[in-house]
Motif scaffolding. Structure first.
Motif, PDB file in Angstrom:
ATOM      1  N   ALA A   1       3.534  -2.877 -11.964  1.00 32.16           N
ATOM      2  CA  ALA A   1       2.575  -3.103 -13.047  1.00 32.16           C
ATOM      3  C   ALA A   1       3.268  -3.718 -14.262  1.00 32.16           C
ATOM      4  CB  ALA A   1       1.882  -1.795 -13.426  1.00 32.16           C
ATOM      5  N   GLU A   2       4.452  -3.231 -14.574  1.00 32.17           N
ATOM      6  CA  GLU A   2       5.191  -3.786 -15.716  1.00 32.17           C
ATOM      7  C   GLU A   2       5.533  -5.253 -15.480  1.00 32.17           C
ATOM      8  OE1 GLU A   2       6.392  -4.203 -19.386  1.00 32.17           O
ATOM      9  OE2 GLU A   2       5.397  -2.394 -18.641  1.00 32.17           O
ATOM     10  N   GLN A   3       5.877  -5.598 -14.244  1.00 27.44           N
ATOM     11  CA  GLN A   3       6.155  -7.001 -13.909  1.00 27.44           C
ATOM     12  C   GLN A   3       4.898  -7.862 -14.080  1.00 27.44           C
ATOM     13  OE1 GLN A   3       7.711  -6.661  -9.910  1.00 27.44           O
ATOM     14  NE2 GLN A   3       9.809  -6.936 -10.648  1.00 27.44           N
ATOM     15  N   VAL A   4       3.755  -7.309 -13.720  1.00 31.97           N
ATOM     16  CA  VAL A   4       2.493  -8.035 -13.864  1.00 31.97           C
ATOM     17  C   VAL A   4       2.229  -8.314 -15.348  1.00 31.97           C
ATOM     18  CG1 VAL A   4      -0.016  -7.858 -13.604  1.00 31.97           C
ATOM     19  CG2 VAL A   4       1.485  -7.159 -11.720  1.00 31.97           C
TER      20      VAL A   4
ATOM     21  N   ALA B   1       0.809  -1.219   0.000  1.00 32.40           N
ATOM     22  CA  ALA B   1       0.000   0.000   0.000  1.00 32.40           C
ATOM     23  C   ALA B   1       0.841   1.268   0.000  1.00 32.40           C
ATOM     24  CB  ALA B   1      -0.939  -0.005   1.198  1.00 32.40           C
ATOM     25  N   THR B   2       2.120   1.186   0.378  1.00 32.53           N
ATOM     26  CA  THR B   2       2.954   2.381   0.504  1.00 32.53           C
ATOM     27  C   THR B   2       3.905   2.578  -0.681  1.00 32.53           C
ATOM     28  OG1 THR B   2       4.568   1.115   1.760  1.00 32.53           O
ATOM     29  CG2 THR B   2       2.875   2.299   3.020  1.00 32.53           C
ATOM     30  N   MET B   3       3.607   2.008  -1.830  1.00 33.62           N
ATOM     31  CA  MET B   3       4.501   2.115  -2.984  1.00 33.62           C
ATOM     32  C   MET B   3       4.474   3.524  -3.577  1.00 33.62           C
ATOM     33  SD  MET B   3       3.735  -1.492  -4.913  1.00 33.62           S
ATOM     34  CE  MET B   3       4.886  -1.237  -6.240  1.00 33.62           C
ATOM     35  N   THR B   4       5.621   3.963  -4.069  1.00 37.80           N
ATOM     36  CA  THR B   4       5.694   5.224  -4.791  1.00 37.80           C
ATOM     37  C   THR B   4       5.138   5.004  -6.202  1.00 37.80           C
ATOM     38  OG1 THR B   4       7.860   4.782  -5.738  1.00 37.80           O
ATOM     39  CG2 THR B   4       7.815   5.844  -3.561  1.00 37.80           C
ATOM     40  N   ASP B   5       4.936   6.085  -6.925  1.00 34.62           N
ATOM     41  CA  ASP B   5       4.450   5.961  -8.301  1.00 34.62           C
ATOM     42  C   ASP B   5       5.415   5.149  -9.157  1.00 34.62           C
ATOM     43  OD1 ASP B   5       2.189   7.392  -7.702  1.00 34.62           O
ATOM     44  OD2 ASP B   5       2.870   9.262  -8.636  1.00 34.62           O
ATOM     45  N   GLU B   6       6.715   5.383  -8.963  1.00 29.72           N
ATOM     46  CA  GLU B   6       7.725   4.627  -9.717  1.00 29.72           C
ATOM     47  C   GLU B   6       7.660   3.146  -9.395  1.00 29.72           C
ATOM     48  OE1 GLU B   6      11.798   5.875  -9.476  1.00 29.72           O
ATOM     49  OE2 GLU B   6      11.341   7.838 -10.354  1.00 29.72           O
TER      50      GLU B   6
END
Length: 174
Positions: A19-22, A8-13
């Protein structure tokens, strides 16, 4: 190693990298990881910057098991990407008859088309995919349908020099 869910605490980067890994999981056909991610709450119809869903990427790259996982979790096989392409059209382009059969088994109409109007039959005709052409015709595909530019499967085959497909479709029209 990829985590099962985005913290939940991830930065935008960090979120963009996750998301790219997904999407890479879908491209690689990592059915086990997709199962874990979807079980952790990943939206099954998540889209990348080009509008590709996980299902579009997995089906386009021929990953049968990953596509089964996504469909089992409720992926919508009728969602088109930003180029107006649907998973069944991508499978026809790639010449993947088992994928076409799987998608149709999960409710994709034989003549499904996005905004560009291109059906799987048109793509099979364009690229002289005779086995797919015959299967789609046997399933009731309509060779008289036109894409957004007014081209039928026969015109597409003729334009691309797909001699066998053009001859088969010409015989139907005659």
């Amino acid at each position: 190693m990829m985590q099962d869910a985005a913290p939940a605490t991830m930065t935008d980067e960090e979120t963009a990298a996750f998301a790219e890994q997904v999407f890479d999981c879908a491209r690689r056909g990592d059915a086990d990881m997709l199962t874990r991610l979807l079980g952790s709450g990943l939206p099954v119809n998540l889209r990348n910057g080009k509008g590709d869903t996980l299902l579009m990427l997995a089906s386009y790259h021929g990953h049968f098991e990953a596509v089964q996982v996504l469909l089992k979790h409720g992926a919508d096989p009728l969602l088109a990407n930003d180029n107006g392409q649907m998973p069944i059209a991508g499978a026809a382009f790639k010449g993947d008859l088992p994928m076409i059969k799987l998608l149709m088994k999960h409710g994709v109409p034989v003549d499904a088309a996005a905004a560009d109007g291109r059906t799987a039959l048109m793509l099979a005709a364009m690229f002289n995919r005779s086995e797919i052409l015959e299967f789609l015709l046997a399933q009731g595909a309509d060779p008289s349908l036109q894409d957004a530019r007014g081209a039928t499967a026969l015109v597409a085959a003729q334009t691309m020099g797909a001699v066998d497909a053009a001859a088969r479709l010409q015989a139907l029209a005659g």
